[in-house]
Motif scaffolding. Structure first.
Motif, mmCIF file in Angstrom:
data_model
loop_
_atom_site.group_PDB
_atom_site.id
_atom_site.type_symbol
_atom_site.label_atom_id
_atom_site.label_comp_id
_atom_site.label_asym_id
_atom_site.label_seq_id
_atom_site.Cartn_x
_atom_site.Cartn_y
_atom_site.Cartn_z
ATOM 1 N N ARG A 1 0.823 -1.207 0.000
ATOM 2 C CA ARG A 1 0.000 0.000 0.000
ATOM 3 C C ARG A 1 0.860 1.260 0.000
ATOM 4 O O ARG A 1 0.551 2.241 0.652
ATOM 5 N N ARG A 2 1.923 1.211 -0.747
ATOM 6 C CA ARG A 2 2.881 2.319 -0.788
ATOM 7 C C ARG A 2 2.238 3.602 -1.298
ATOM 8 O O ARG A 2 2.417 4.673 -0.725
ATOM 9 N N GLY A 3 1.479 3.507 -2.376
ATOM 10 C CA GLY A 3 0.842 4.692 -2.933
ATOM 11 C C GLY A 3 -0.163 5.315 -1.982
ATOM 12 O O GLY A 3 -0.217 6.536 -1.818
ATOM 13 N N LEU A 4 -0.984 4.468 -1.340
ATOM 14 C CA LEU A 4 -1.974 4.970 -0.392
ATOM 15 C C LEU A 4 -1.287 5.650 0.787
ATOM 16 O O LEU A 4 -1.712 6.724 1.236
ATOM 17 N N ALA A 5 -0.212 5.051 1.291
ATOM 18 C CA ALA A 5 0.496 5.619 2.439
ATOM 19 C C ALA A 5 1.075 6.994 2.110
ATOM 20 O O ALA A 5 0.943 7.942 2.892
ATOM 21 N N ILE A 6 1.697 7.115 0.934
ATOM 22 C CA ILE A 6 2.280 8.400 0.554
ATOM 23 C C ILE A 6 1.175 9.421 0.304
ATOM 24 O O ILE A 6 1.296 10.594 0.665
ATOM 25 N N GLY A 7 0.077 8.972 -0.309
ATOM 26 C CA GLY A 7 -1.041 9.874 -0.541
ATOM 27 C C GLY A 7 -1.612 10.419 0.759
ATOM 28 O O GLY A 7 -1.915 11.613 0.865
ATOM 29 N N LEU A 8 -1.752 9.554 1.765
ATOM 30 C CA LEU A 8 -2.238 10.000 3.074
ATOM 31 C C LEU A 8 -1.267 10.986 3.710
ATOM 32 O O LEU A 8 -1.667 12.007 4.271
ATOM 33 N N ALA A 9 0.034 10.668 3.616
ATOM 34 C CA ALA A 9 1.040 11.550 4.225
ATOM 35 C C ALA A 9 1.012 12.931 3.591
ATOM 36 O O ALA A 9 1.025 13.959 4.282
ATOM 37 N N PHE A 10 0.963 12.978 2.253
ATOM 38 C CA PHE A 10 1.030 14.262 1.569
ATOM 39 C C PHE A 10 -0.295 15.007 1.580
ATOM 40 O O PHE A 10 -0.338 16.211 1.317
ATOM 41 N N ALA A 11 -1.394 14.296 1.874
ATOM 42 C CA ALA A 11 -2.661 15.000 2.075
ATOM 43 C C ALA A 11 -2.566 15.918 3.287
ATOM 44 O O ALA A 11 -3.326 16.878 3.406
ATOM 45 N N GLY A 12 -1.611 15.639 4.161
ATOM 46 C CA GLY A 12 -1.395 16.511 5.316
ATOM 47 C C GLY A 12 -1.013 17.923 4.931
ATOM 48 O O GLY A 12 -1.235 18.862 5.701
ATOM 49 N N VAL A 13 -0.463 18.111 3.727
ATOM 50 C CA VAL A 13 -0.125 19.467 3.268
ATOM 51 C C VAL A 13 -1.395 20.302 3.151
ATOM 52 O O VAL A 13 -1.466 21.438 3.620
ATOM 53 N N GLY A 14 -2.405 19.721 2.522
ATOM 54 C CA GLY A 14 -3.670 20.442 2.392
ATOM 55 C C GLY A 14 -4.355 20.638 3.726
ATOM 56 O O GLY A 14 -4.903 21.717 4.009
ATOM 57 N N ILE A 15 -4.330 19.597 4.560
ATOM 58 C CA ILE A 15 -4.950 19.704 5.886
ATOM 59 C C ILE A 15 -4.237 20.766 6.713
ATOM 60 O O ILE A 15 -4.852 21.559 7.425
ATOM 61 N N GLY A 16 -2.906 20.799 6.615
ATOM 62 C CA GLY A 16 -2.136 21.811 7.336
ATOM 63 C C GLY A 16 -2.455 23.217 6.878
ATOM 64 O O GLY A 16 -2.524 24.151 7.680
ATOM 65 N N SER A 17 -2.684 23.370 5.554
ATOM 66 C CA SER A 17 -3.040 24.690 5.031
ATOM 67 C C SER A 17 -4.367 25.165 5.617
ATOM 68 O O SER A 17 -4.531 26.335 5.972
ATOM 69 N N VAL A 18 -5.314 24.233 5.720
ATOM 70 C CA VAL A 18 -6.643 24.584 6.224
ATOM 71 C C VAL A 18 -6.614 24.906 7.719
ATOM 72 O O VAL A 18 -7.316 25.802 8.191
ATOM 73 N N THR A 19 -5.789 24.196 8.478
ATOM 74 C CA THR A 19 -5.796 24.352 9.937
ATOM 75 C C THR A 19 -4.747 25.330 10.449
ATOM 76 O O THR A 19 -5.040 26.182 11.297
ATOM 77 N N LEU A 20 -3.523 25.244 9.920
ATOM 78 C CA LEU A 20 -2.438 26.048 10.468
ATOM 79 C C LEU A 20 -2.454 27.495 9.975
ATOM 80 O O LEU A 20 -2.171 28.425 10.740
ATOM 81 N N LEU A 21 -2.778 27.694 8.698
ATOM 82 C CA LEU A 21 -2.692 29.051 8.153
ATOM 83 C C LEU A 21 -3.655 30.033 8.830
ATOM 84 O O LEU A 21 -3.259 31.167 9.123
ATOM 85 N N PRO A 22 -4.915 29.658 9.092
ATOM 86 C CA PRO A 22 -5.778 30.592 9.835
ATOM 87 C C PRO A 22 -5.231 30.911 11.227
ATOM 88 O O PRO A 22 -5.336 32.049 11.698
#
Length: 318
Positions: A16-37
């Motif tokens: 599940r290498r692709g899924l794992a990396i996809g989940l990890a890098f989805a954190g970039v978007g989540i971080g933008s939504v939570t940290l930037l405000p």
């Protein structure tokens, strides 16, 4: 972040290498939504220096320990990829995902890798992959304002792309474990191509429908490139020296990321139109897809969803 984590996250997962990396890098978007405000709120109430200091502390206290925890390969600390238990003595040997044993058996150093055409096809794919990504990211907002859309629409479009990138990276990462890395890279490039086609069409026929198409294809498909960026190279050049090989590929890719906005901007200055720059990026998306497809990681190692091919061959041979 993408470069560093693409080096060690793939070591912990195979099936599940692709899924794992996809989940990890989805954190970039989540971080933008939570940290930037939060950072913006702190800037308004305590100043930018305090906000930068606080963000630096968060990175040091939260991110650094996690990266240190995962920096080693699982085998180095008595674990196995995918959380598997040690195999029993009488257990059937799992089917290897290696297709080209001669290639996979080479101790790939950076010098050896750079003497192969596969390396340079990957370099071309990475260059144009980041070229198109940053070309649209940098110029999209100004372009929408220039052709008559309001600032609220332009800002919404940029934010929506990041939000759609979260499920897009996860879904395409998972899909890459079924269809293969180059297939998903091609889908990501197709997303950017449709995005640029929509942007060009918007100048002649401004409409919210084209905005939605541009946002959806850029975010849900284009951003999926990150979910296979490390895996594409790892399937081909896996080994003790993968760090230097992937680092060099990313250096070339980042040159494309710098060239995309610059070339698009220079062309705009000379023609007073974004269309020539967007046309070049449109073509570049297909060049990137073709280059990774020609590099063909599938011909060195298969992903989990394709292992039935090797199982069928093994069963026939038996």
């Amino acid at each position: 972040g993408y470069s560093g984590q693409s080096l060690f996250v793939p070591n912990w997962f195979i099936r599940r290498r692709g899924l794992a990396i996809g989940l990890a890098f989805a954190g970039v978007g989540i971080g933008s939504v939570t940290l930037l405000p939060w950072v913006q709120h702190m800037i308004e109430h305590a100043g930018w220096r305090t906000a930068c200091t606080a963000l630096g502390i968060v990175v040091l206290v939260v991110l650094a320990p996690i990266n240190l925890l995962l920096r080693k390969k699982p085998e180095e600390i008595g674990l196995r990829p995918d959380g598997d238990a040690a195999p029993l003595a009488n257990a059937a040997k799992p089917v290897s995902n290696v297709v080209d044993a001669a290639w996979a058996g080479v101790d790939w150093t950076l010098a050896r890798a750079m003497r192969t055409t596969r390396f340079w096809w990957l370099a071309l794919g990475y260059f144009f992959g980041l070229y198109v990504w940053y070309a649209v990211q940098v110029h999209q907002t100004k372009y929408l304002l220039e052709i008559g859309f309001s600032s609220s629409v332009a800002v919404w479009a940029l934010g929506a792309v990041s939000l759609l990138g979260i499920p897009g990276q996860i879904a395409l990462g998972h899909l890459s474990d079924r269809l293969g890395r180059e297939a998903v890279w091609g889908l990501g490039c197709l997303g950017f191509a449709i995005c640029f086609a929509a942007l060009i069409a918007l100048k002649a026929a401004p409409s919210l429908l084209l905005i939605y198409v541009m946002v959806a294809t850029q975010g849900a498909l284009g951003y999926g490139l990150t979910s296979v960026m490390g895996a594409v190279a790892l399937e081909i050049f896996q080994g003790a020296h993968f760090g230097s090989i992937f680092g060099t590929l990313m250096l070339i890719g980042l040159c494309g990321g710098a060239a995309g906005p610059w070339v698009t901007g220079v062309l705009y200055d000379h023609t007073l139109s974004y269309t020539p720059g967007f046309v070049i990026a449109f073509v570049g998306a297909f060049v990137s897809a073709a280059a990774v497809w020609i590099a063909a990681p599938r011909r060195v190692r298969l992903v989990a969803g394709q292992l039935h091919r090797l199982k069928t061959v093994a069963g026939t041979a038996a």
